[in-house]
Write an enzyme that holds these catalytic residues in place. Sequence first.
Site, short mmCIF file in Angstrom:
data_model
loop_
_atom_site.label_atom_id
_atom_site.label_comp_id
_atom_site.label_asym_id
_atom_site.label_seq_id
_atom_site.Cartn_x
_atom_site.Cartn_y
_atom_site.Cartn_z
N GLU A 108 112.28 34.24 68.05
CA GLU A 108 113.59 33.70 68.37
C GLU A 108 114.07 32.73 67.30
OE1 GLU A 108 113.23 33.75 73.23
OE2 GLU A 108 112.73 31.91 72.20
N CYS A 121 117.63 26.87 63.78
CA CYS A 121 116.22 26.56 64.00
C CYS A 121 115.48 27.90 63.94
CB CYS A 121 116.09 25.90 65.38
SG CYS A 121 114.39 25.60 65.88
N CYS A 128 101.90 30.87 67.85
CA CYS A 128 101.41 29.72 67.07
C CYS A 128 99.95 29.50 67.42
CB CYS A 128 102.22 28.47 67.42
SG CYS A 128 101.80 27.02 66.41
N CYS A 132 99.12 23.24 71.03
CA CYS A 132 99.55 21.98 71.64
C CYS A 132 99.88 22.26 73.11
CB CYS A 132 100.76 21.41 70.91
SG CYS A 132 100.45 21.14 69.14
N CYS A 135 103.58 22.70 74.58
CA CYS A 135 104.53 23.57 73.86
C CYS A 135 104.38 25.01 74.34
CB CYS A 135 104.26 23.47 72.37
SG CYS A 135 105.21 24.64 71.38
N CYS A 359 113.67 22.44 72.07
CA CYS A 359 112.39 22.22 71.38
C CYS A 359 111.22 22.64 72.23
CB CYS A 359 112.21 20.74 71.10
SG CYS A 359 113.59 20.00 70.31
#
Length: 375
Positions: A108, A121, A128, A132, A135, A359
């Site tokens: 995205e 962005c 990933c 974390c 996230c 975010c």
Amino acid sequence: MSEIKLVLEEPKGRKRPPSHFADLEPQARRALITEIGLPAFRANQIANHLFNHYNDDPASWSDFPASARSLVVERVLPKLLTLVRSITCDGGQTRKDLWRLHDGVLVESVLMRYPDRTTVCISSQAGCGMNCPFCATGQAGLTRNLSAGEITAQVIAAARACANGELPGGPTRLSNVVFMGMGEPLANYNAVLQSIRNIVTPQPDGLGISARAVTLSTVGLVTGIERLIEEGIPVTLAVSLHTPDDELRDTLVPINSRWKVKEVLGAADKYADRTGRRYSIEYALIRDVNDQKWRADLLGKLLRNRHAHVNLIPLNPTPGSKWTASRREDEREFVRTLESYGVPVTVRDTRGREIEGACGQLAAAETLKVPSSDN
Ligand code: SAH
């Protein structure tokens, strides 16, 4: 000791995306063009279409020999991104695009128009590996690295949308790029660097966006920051710190088990010294986890003599998360405390929340399950 799964290398055995013009330096682009039997100047034409007019469809190039167009599509400009859907919010000023890559993988990007700038962005990896816990992307794990072509294509698509006036307010120029979508950019160093070159190189060999308008956000891969310093491209560095103490950071940003707060800030200081650019500290405020006054004091002391700016992000809770955003009064107290140390601080707006484009919410696979709400 609990096992923290960190993935620094992409999983083996994935088919590479087709190679693309934007994977290459300008000189190598010319070499490729001659290799496929075209005169070298055609590389300049291609660059002009791509980076100046955001046009990656050779079929529409009237200055290009019709007989060479399909060869170019096949060898030089394969289609890397297919739009699955766009979702908008904030009165159309925020748009999240879901892209399918050659192998079916989804990523995205989010385009945000503000009165004074328009920012995209972008994602640097599918998934990933940094794990974390707050996230959404981190929870999905790493599928693969994106190529420079795939990263750059997200920016070109955004620049085209701006130029075509697809956002309310009429045509505009894409002014900012942030590597804050899916992925850890410094874990995909070479492709990210080539895409940064494509973004900042003046037209026609690149998009001509100012390096200071490009922000690279990292969990704090110190060796990556050090490499970036040597490139001499003064992009803005953002470090996802999220807490000033190692004990909590070990759990919030698991790479902290390798590079501690002091080492990360040391690398960022070096970055600031060498580029003359203030860096930014990203801090997602999580209720009763990292938002205490004593942590604000510790952060203030840590940053007061540094060339840093703090960007507080109200946590966007991911589905099923046990965490939530801080109370307003705690957020205000955190800001006041940092300010009392003379540390510049801003609170990030929460653009794109309703479309899970804010975010840390990017998780393309999830999005597919949501019924289409295109508009
Ligand atoms: N891997 C890079 C860039 C991607 S995320 C990095 O970690 O910096 C961009 C920013 O969003 C990071 O600061 C990240 O920590 C933050 N973020 C991730 N999940 C979030 C969430 N749920 N709420 C608020 N911010 C989040």
